[in-house]
Design a protein around this motif. Structure first.
Motif, PDB file in Angstrom:
ATOM      1  N   ALA A 281       9.694  -9.671 -20.468  1.00 28.12           N
ATOM      2  CA  ALA A 281      10.788 -10.044 -19.566  1.00 28.12           C
ATOM      3  C   ALA A 281      10.274 -10.768 -18.333  1.00 28.12           C
ATOM      4  O   ALA A 281      11.000 -11.543 -17.726  1.00 28.12           O
ATOM      5  CB  ALA A 281      11.558  -8.799 -19.143  1.00 28.12           C
ATOM      6  N   LEU A 282       9.013 -10.497 -17.965  1.00 25.92           N
ATOM      7  CA  LEU A 282       8.475 -11.065 -16.731  1.00 25.92           C
ATOM      8  C   LEU A 282       7.236 -11.887 -17.020  1.00 25.92           C
ATOM      9  O   LEU A 282       6.557 -11.679 -18.034  1.00 25.92           O
ATOM     10  CB  LEU A 282       8.106  -9.950 -15.739  1.00 25.92           C
ATOM     11  CG  LEU A 282       9.178  -8.905 -15.433  1.00 25.92           C
ATOM     12  CD1 LEU A 282       8.634  -7.889 -14.430  1.00 25.92           C
ATOM     13  CD2 LEU A 282      10.428  -9.557 -14.878  1.00 25.92           C
ATOM     14  N   SER A 283       6.937 -12.791 -16.106  1.00 26.92           N
ATOM     15  CA  SER A 283       5.692 -13.544 -16.209  1.00 26.92           C
ATOM     16  C   SER A 283       5.105 -13.698 -14.807  1.00 26.92           C
ATOM     17  O   SER A 283       5.828 -13.638 -13.800  1.00 26.92           O
ATOM     18  CB  SER A 283       5.906 -14.905 -16.847  1.00 26.92           C
ATOM     19  OG  SER A 283       6.856 -15.655 -16.125  1.00 26.92           O
ATOM     20  N   VAL A 284       3.780 -13.883 -14.771  1.00 28.27           N
ATOM     21  CA  VAL A 284       3.125 -14.217 -13.503  1.00 28.27           C
ATOM     22  C   VAL A 284       2.872 -15.723 -13.524  1.00 28.27           C
ATOM     23  O   VAL A 284       2.404 -16.274 -14.516  1.00 28.27           O
ATOM     24  CB  VAL A 284       1.822 -13.405 -13.298  1.00 28.27           C
ATOM     25  CG1 VAL A 284       0.819 -13.651 -14.407  1.00 28.27           C
ATOM     26  CG2 VAL A 284       1.211 -13.715 -11.945  1.00 28.27           C
ATOM     27  N   VAL A 285       3.264 -16.370 -12.463  1.00 25.53           N
ATOM     28  CA  VAL A 285       3.257 -17.833 -12.434  1.00 25.53           C
ATOM     29  C   VAL A 285       2.233 -18.326 -11.424  1.00 25.53           C
ATOM     30  O   VAL A 285       2.174 -17.840 -10.291  1.00 25.53           O
ATOM     31  CB  VAL A 285       4.658 -18.357 -12.068  1.00 25.53           C
ATOM     32  CG1 VAL A 285       4.628 -19.862 -11.812  1.00 25.53           C
ATOM     33  CG2 VAL A 285       5.642 -18.035 -13.189  1.00 25.53           C
ATOM     34  N   THR A 286       1.460 -19.299 -11.843  1.00 24.06           N
ATOM     35  CA  THR A 286       0.560 -20.028 -10.946  1.00 24.06           C
ATOM     36  C   THR A 286       1.026 -21.467 -10.945  1.00 24.06           C
ATOM     37  O   THR A 286       1.041 -22.124 -12.003  1.00 24.06           O
ATOM     38  CB  THR A 286      -0.890 -19.962 -11.461  1.00 24.06           C
ATOM     39  OG1 THR A 286      -1.283 -18.594 -11.577  1.00 24.06           O
ATOM     40  CG2 THR A 286      -1.830 -20.687 -10.504  1.00 24.06           C
ATOM     41  N   TRP A 287       1.480 -21.973  -9.805  1.00 24.29           N
ATOM     42  CA  TRP A 287       1.999 -23.341  -9.718  1.00 24.29           C
ATOM     43  C   TRP A 287       1.166 -24.114  -8.700  1.00 24.29           C
ATOM     44  O   TRP A 287       1.358 -23.979  -7.489  1.00 24.29           O
ATOM     45  CB  TRP A 287       3.475 -23.352  -9.338  1.00 24.29           C
ATOM     46  CG  TRP A 287       4.176 -24.615  -9.759  1.00 24.29           C
ATOM     47  CD1 TRP A 287       3.644 -25.874  -9.827  1.00 24.29           C
ATOM     48  CD2 TRP A 287       5.545 -24.757 -10.147  1.00 24.29           C
ATOM     49  NE1 TRP A 287       4.577 -26.773 -10.260  1.00 24.29           N
ATOM     50  CE2 TRP A 287       5.765 -26.123 -10.453  1.00 24.29           C
ATOM     51  CE3 TRP A 287       6.612 -23.873 -10.280  1.00 24.29           C
ATOM     52  CZ2 TRP A 287       6.996 -26.611 -10.896  1.00 24.29           C
ATOM     53  CZ3 TRP A 287       7.839 -24.357 -10.696  1.00 24.29           C
ATOM     54  CH2 TRP A 287       8.032 -25.724 -11.008  1.00 24.29           C
ATOM     55  N   PRO A 288       0.215 -24.941  -9.177  1.00 26.13           N
ATOM     56  CA  PRO A 288      -0.628 -25.698  -8.255  1.00 26.13           C
ATOM     57  C   PRO A 288       0.202 -26.701  -7.460  1.00 26.13           C
ATOM     58  O   PRO A 288       1.153 -27.301  -7.987  1.00 26.13           O
ATOM     59  CB  PRO A 288      -1.612 -26.423  -9.178  1.00 26.13           C
ATOM     60  CG  PRO A 288      -1.570 -25.656 -10.456  1.00 26.13           C
ATOM     61  CD  PRO A 288      -0.170 -25.130 -10.565  1.00 26.13           C
TER      62      PRO A 288
END
Lengths: 428, 243
Positions: A281-288
């Protein structure tokens, strides 16, 4: 009984102790220094100062949908006493407490409260705040939700001239006793300060459509119709092309509204965007922020299976700037549970449960200071004058460090006031 | 007798009956002023001149007399205020605000206790996604988007889905987001059923979203105006959560 909160806070000076005693004895004061609203000590603009024993600031305000706006910034001392600075109100108001002082805003002004006094200056803006940051070189930058462009101009609430931005947010740059304001396009679901720039994640807005399409964005058949874009909103880009950093066709705006952080030039946050080939249901996001693609990892438990939590906790989630190492992100969910997520694989460990469910209560909120998390929540059943408690915990172990109980009483003063942002006195 | 004339006579009798039941007094001119004044009082922010003009336009459009139009509009306004007052937050009871939170589907609506310039009419908005609503917040403000996680509403707020397909609800919510955020506030609830108006109030925005995209009328009692509690009481809306 409240213990002395914050061991490093110096005892108030003699002059302040005399003033406090006068306030207590006389009730509503005739002096120009302060008056009172019930149990609050209202600080007059000309004599207000940030006392040494104030440990927490709380912004309470009417909502923007109310017919009249007003608000207060409440200053809570280490014994649970409350002073207040009146404002013209700001919905979803944020507070920034840094080495410069306590910074806050209302629809008409910006304020900086220090131990030496209260500085205010004219700074007209709309009445819903999105974010506020402390600039590395001094000063502050804040973001506000205005609305759609044409009508906002008709009401005198948007800048004249310039290109049509569609949906507008206002960016206010404050420092040296003054502020300037400009408009940007978009309705942010994420804002973050990276270095000396502020970035926003928002659904691709009207002026960016063709640029976003050139980057691979395409319109969808169901809401949200456009994917998200990452733009720089401060300093003001010279052009739309300069401001637009990247788009992600899979991003649908469902992020932790209460805080994202920046690390090594990338925005880190928690998302509930559905991902292909996973039931997480969840994700960890890395957005450069340099234009490289957004990366999302499904959040799984130590056993590799999707974490058994619902996506509804994301909207009340806050992410801590502090982490035990560069590979992990520590966050407190809207369900009050503190978790640590390893960025590369999404492996997540539950650390402890604060018992404070922000998604269920408008009287519950969180704040971070280093490796400490502060939880403000009510004690017992609701009452206009209910006890609230501010508790500090070690972010990793959950060990309780301090507990301060206070009767904020803002709904006794005015039942239209809502609890908005809080700020904790910086350590040291 | 031509059908149109017969309808006017029948409508006139109804309006007269309504006017008498609403406490109007003897002189037709005085009765009209009395009705207009009360209608203005129940629509704060709208002048009697603006209402008079709107009444005139509606009368010309429908063939009814201005008295008939005013009587119907006033009856609706009274019913709305009464319905809203019955749901108003009582200061002696529990906490006054709660977080609105997620909706179940795009196109869902919420109706919350609220007053506009001290008149209790309720407030409503529509979910664009399950986490974002579009609303017309109030006088002197433009309609805009708000995230539901940070949106406080009064205790007693209800969330409802509209009895249409998921795709249709999504259409209505998307129409509100794309086309109805560009609106200054319309203080006139009494005669607000214009789906392409340049200004909109909260219930008009929600009603227009469904009317424009799906020809679904969420006004439970018809008439000239749609109020938040008209939407709440619509047979097309189903309450699934009360906050």
């Amino acid at each position: 009984m409240n213990r002395q909160f914050f061991g490093h806070v110096r005892a108030p000076g003699r002059g302040l102790r005399v003033l406090v005693a006068l306030c207590l004895v006389m009730g509503v004061l005739a002096t120009s220094g302060c008056s009172s609203v019930d149990r609050w000590k209202i600080l007059d603009g000309s004599t207000a100062a940030l006392a040494d024993d104030v440990v927490m600031a709380v912004y309470v305000s009417h909502q923007s949908s109310d017919s009249s706006m007003s608000g207060y910034v409440l200053l809570v001392d280490s014994h649970g006493g409350v002073s207040a600075v009146r404002t013209s109100g700001m919905d979803l108001a944020q507070l920034v407490w840094d080495e410069q002082g306590l910074f806050f805003s209302d629809t008409d002004k910006d304020y900086l409260l220090t131990g030496q006094g209260l500085d205010t200056w004219a700074s007209s803006k709309t009445d819903v705040q999105v974010a506020a940051f402390s600039k590395p070189g001094g000063g502050h930058v804040s973001v506000y939700n205005l609305g759609f462009g044409d009508s906002a101009r008709d009401l005198g609430q948007a800048d004249e001239g310039g290109e049509d931005l569609g949906y507008i947010e206002q960016v206010v740059d404050s420092g040296d006793g003054g502020s300037s304001r400009y408009d940007v396009a978009g309705f942010s679901s994420v804002t973050a300060l990276c270095g000396s720039s502020v970035f926003s994640v928002s659904e691709v807005g009207d002026p960016y459509v063709s640029l976003a399409q050139a980057m691979g964005a395409s319109q969808r058949t169901s809401a949200p119709v456009w994917p998200d874009m990452l733009t720089q909103i401060y300093p003001k880009p010279l052009s739309l092309e300069e401001g637009l950093k990247s788009v992600d066709q899979d991003s649908i705006g469902d992020y932790a509204l209460r805080g994202s952080v920046c690390r090594d030039g990338s925005i880190l946050t928690i998302s509930a965007n559905p991902m292909k080939n996973t039931n997480a249901a969840l994700s960890v996001v890395t957005w450069p922020t340099d234009g490289r693609p957004r990366v999302a990892q499904p959040i799984v438990g130590p056993d590799g299976k999707a974490l058994p939590v619902g996506s509804e906790i994301v909207s009340g989630t806050s992410v801590a700037e502090w982490s035990p190492d560069s590979d992990h992100l520590v966050w407190i969910g809207g369900d009050g549970v503190v978790r640590s997520t390893e960025l590369s694989h999404g492996t997540t460990t539950t650390l402890w449960d604060s018992g404070a469910e922000r998604i269920r209560s408008p009287y519950t909120t969180f704040a971070f200071s280093g490796s400490t998390v502060y939880v403000l929540d009510p004690v017992g059943a609701w009452a206009p004058d209910m006890q609230m408690r501010l508790r500090s915990h070690d972010l990793v172990t959950g060990e309780t460090r301090e507990v301060l109980t206070v009767k904020l009483g803002f709904e006794r003063v005015d039942k239209g006031l809502c609890l908005r942002g809080i700020a904790i006195r910086p350590a040291g | 007798m031509k059908r149109r004339n017969k309808n006017r006579i029948v409508a006139g009798l109804i309006a007269t009956t309504l006017a008498m039941s609403l406490g109007a007094i003897q002189s037709p001119a005085f009765a009209a002023t009395d009705l207009l004044g009360e209608l203005a009082a129940l629509n704060p922010g709208v002048s009697t001149n603006e209402l008079q003009s709107a009444v005139r336009i509606e009368a010309e459009k429908t063939g009814q007399s201005e008295m008939e139009v005013m009587a119907v509009a006033l009856q609706e306004a009274r019913v709305s205020a009464a319905a809203a007052s019955g749901n108003a937050v009582r200061s002696s009871g529990g906490n006054t605000t709660v977080i609105l939170g997620d909706g179940a589907f795009p196109g869902d609506v919420f109706i919350s206790p609220a007053s506009t310039l001290f008149i209790e009419h309720g407030h409503t908005g529509i979910y664009y996604t399950t986490k974002m609503i579009v609303e017309a917040p109030g006088p002197d403000k433009v309609s805009r988007s708000m995230y539901t996680a940070t949106f406080s509403v009064g205790v007693g707020t209800v969330k409802q889905y509209v009895n249409v397909s998921y795709a249709d609800g999504d259409k209505a919510g998307t129409h509100a987001y794309v086309n109805l955020r560009n609106k200054p506030y319309n203080n006139n609830f009494a005669m607000n059923k214009n789906i392409t108006a340049s200004s909109m109030n909260c219930s008009q925005l929600v009603w227009a979203a469904y009317m424009y995209t799906l020809n679904v009328d969420l006004d439970s009692n018809g008439g000239l105006g749609v109020y938040p509690y008209d939407i709440k009481n619509s047979p097309r809306t189903v309450t699934y959560q009360t906050l």
